[in-house]
Design a protein around this motif. Structure first.
Motif, short mmCIF file in Angstrom:
data_model
loop_
_atom_site.label_atom_id
_atom_site.label_comp_id
_atom_site.label_asym_id
_atom_site.label_seq_id
_atom_site.Cartn_x
_atom_site.Cartn_y
_atom_site.Cartn_z
N GLN A 1 8.39 -10.42 5.45
CA GLN A 1 7.00 -9.48 5.53
C GLN A 1 7.16 -8.35 6.41
O GLN A 1 6.73 -7.28 5.95
N VAL A 2 7.59 -8.33 7.47
CA VAL A 2 8.05 -7.15 8.25
C VAL A 2 9.05 -6.14 7.57
O VAL A 2 8.56 -5.07 7.70
N ALA A 3 9.93 -6.53 6.88
CA ALA A 3 10.81 -5.88 6.01
C ALA A 3 10.09 -5.14 5.01
O ALA A 3 10.24 -3.97 4.69
N ARG A 4 9.17 -5.81 4.24
CA ARG A 4 8.39 -5.43 3.18
C ARG A 4 7.38 -4.30 3.65
O ARG A 4 7.30 -3.09 2.94
N THR A 5 6.97 -4.52 4.73
CA THR A 5 5.92 -3.37 5.20
C THR A 5 6.67 -2.29 5.72
O THR A 5 6.20 -1.29 5.50
N ALA A 6 7.78 -2.40 6.43
CA ALA A 6 8.50 -1.23 6.88
C ALA A 6 9.13 -0.58 5.51
O ALA A 6 9.15 0.82 5.53
N ILE A 7 9.64 -1.22 4.78
CA ILE A 7 9.86 -0.29 3.42
C ILE A 7 8.94 0.14 2.59
O ILE A 7 8.88 1.50 2.52
N GLY A 8 7.62 -0.50 2.61
CA GLY A 8 6.42 0.39 2.26
C GLY A 8 6.00 1.63 3.28
O GLY A 8 5.74 2.44 2.33
N ILE A 9 6.22 1.49 4.38
CA ILE A 9 5.88 2.67 5.18
C ILE A 9 6.70 3.88 4.84
O ILE A 9 6.51 4.77 4.76
N VAL A 10 8.20 3.29 4.73
CA VAL A 10 9.20 4.42 4.60
C VAL A 10 9.02 4.96 3.08
O VAL A 10 8.97 6.15 2.95
N LEU A 11 8.79 4.32 2.15
CA LEU A 11 8.57 4.71 0.76
C LEU A 11 7.53 5.59 0.58
O LEU A 11 7.20 6.68 0.00
N GLY A 12 6.25 5.16 1.42
CA GLY A 12 4.79 5.81 1.37
C GLY A 12 5.14 7.34 2.08
O GLY A 12 4.77 8.32 1.50
N PHE A 13 5.86 7.41 3.15
CA PHE A 13 6.14 8.48 3.74
C PHE A 13 7.08 9.30 2.66
O PHE A 13 6.77 10.56 2.61
N ALA B 1 7.46 -1.68 -5.66
CA ALA B 1 7.26 -0.40 -4.50
C ALA B 1 5.77 -0.03 -4.22
O ALA B 1 5.56 0.20 -3.17
N ARG B 2 5.22 0.49 -5.35
CA ARG B 2 4.07 1.10 -5.04
C ARG B 2 3.09 -0.06 -4.37
O ARG B 2 2.12 0.68 -3.56
N GLU B 3 3.21 -1.19 -4.77
CA GLU B 3 2.51 -2.29 -3.98
C GLU B 3 2.61 -2.34 -2.59
O GLU B 3 1.80 -2.71 -1.54
N ALA B 4 3.87 -2.31 -2.42
CA ALA B 4 4.40 -2.44 -0.85
C ALA B 4 3.86 -1.02 -0.24
O ALA B 4 3.40 -1.12 1.04
N ILE B 5 3.78 -0.16 -0.86
CA ILE B 5 3.27 1.36 -0.26
C ILE B 5 1.71 1.08 0.23
O ILE B 5 1.17 1.29 1.04
N GLU B 6 1.16 0.55 -0.86
CA GLU B 6 -0.50 0.38 -0.75
C GLU B 6 -0.77 -0.58 0.36
O GLU B 6 -1.66 -0.66 1.26
N SER B 7 0.10 -1.86 0.27
CA SER B 7 0.09 -2.84 1.25
C SER B 7 0.18 -2.35 2.74
O SER B 7 -0.82 -2.74 3.80
N ALA B 8 1.23 -1.23 2.84
CA ALA B 8 1.61 -1.04 4.22
C ALA B 8 0.68 0.04 4.67
O ALA B 8 0.29 0.19 5.79
N GLU B 9 0.00 0.82 3.70
CA GLU B 9 -1.08 1.67 4.25
C GLU B 9 -2.30 1.03 4.63
O GLU B 9 -3.15 1.40 5.41
N SER B 10 -2.61 0.11 3.95
CA SER B 10 -3.73 -0.75 4.30
C SER B 10 -3.64 -1.25 5.67
O SER B 10 -4.66 -1.45 6.46
N ALA B 11 -2.47 -2.08 6.01
CA ALA B 11 -2.13 -2.57 7.24
C ALA B 11 -2.27 -1.57 8.15
O ALA B 11 -2.83 -1.91 9.43
N GLY B 12 -1.85 -0.43 8.07
CA GLY B 12 -1.86 0.86 9.13
C GLY B 12 -3.06 1.32 9.50
O GLY B 12 -3.14 2.00 10.33
N ARG B 13 -4.34 1.09 8.80
CA ARG B 13 -5.40 1.39 8.93
C ARG B 13 -6.15 0.79 10.06
O ARG B 13 -7.25 0.86 10.58
N GLY B 14 -5.54 -0.29 10.46
CA GLY B 14 -6.12 -1.14 11.71
C GLY B 14 -6.15 -0.62 12.84
O GLY B 14 -6.91 -1.13 13.87
N GLY B 15 -5.59 0.54 13.25
CA GLY B 15 -5.66 1.46 14.40
C GLY B 15 -4.59 0.90 15.37
O GLY B 15 -3.33 0.78 14.88
N GLY B 16 -4.62 0.95 16.68
CA GLY B 16 -3.64 0.82 17.42
C GLY B 16 -2.84 1.90 17.70
O GLY B 16 -3.31 2.94 17.12
#
Length: 126
Positions: free
Chosen positions: A17-29, A49-64
Motif C-alpha cells: 500500500q505504501v508502494a502504491r501510494t508512492a507510485i501514485g504520488i510520483v505519477l501524479g507529479f 495508474a490513474r486510480e493510484a494517482i487519484e487515491s494518492a491525491e485523496s490521501a494527501g488532502r488529509g493535512g499534516g
C-alpha cells in the motif's frame, strides 16, 4: 501496476500500500509537471495508474506535513508528499530508479528522456 508495486515494495522494503501510494504520488507529479504526451502514454500502458494517482491525491488532502509542504511546487513538494506517505528521504532515489526503469521498458528511452528533461532536477532520480 501490480508488477511495479511489487518491485517498489521489494526495493524499498515497504508494504504494497505504501508502494502504491508512492507510485501514485510520483505519477501524479509527472502528470502535472511534464508535457502530456509521453506521460499520458505511460499512464495508458500502466493499468491502474490513474486510480493510484487519484487515491494518492485523496490521501494527501488529509493535512499534516505532506499537506502543508505538498502545496510547494517542484521536487521539494514531491519529496514532502512522499515523506508523508511513508517514504524516507533516503528511499526516494531508489523509488525513482524503480519507477523510471519500469517506465523506460514501457515507453522507451526517448519518451522517458522527454519526461525527465521537462522537469528541472528530475534527472538525479533516474
Amino acid at each position: 501496476m501490480d508488477e511495479l508495486v511489487a518491485r517498489v515494495s521489494a526495493a524499498l522494503g515497504v508494504d504494497a500500500q505504501v508502494a502504491r501510494t508512492a507510485i501514485g504520488i510520483v505519477l501524479g507529479f509527472l502528470q502535472k509537471e511534464s508535457p502530456d504526451g509521453a506521460v499520458a502514454e505511460l499512464l495508458d500502458k500502466l493499468p491502474g495508474a490513474r486510480e493510484a494517482i487519484e487515491s494518492a491525491e485523496s490521501a494527501g488532502r488529509g493535512g499534516g506535513l505532506g499537506g502543508l509542504m505538498g502545496g510547494m511546487g517542484g521536487l521539494m513538494g514531491l519529496g514532502a508528499k512522499l515523506n508523508s506517505a511513508g517514504i524516507g528521504m533516503n528511499q526516494i532515489q531508489a523509488l525513482g530508479h524503480e519507477i523510471f526503469g519500469y517506465a523506460e521498458a514501457e515507453i522507451g528511452p526517448e519518451k522517458l528522456r522527454e519526461i525527465v528533461d521537462s522537469v528541472p532536477g528530475l534527472a538525479q532520480f533516474v
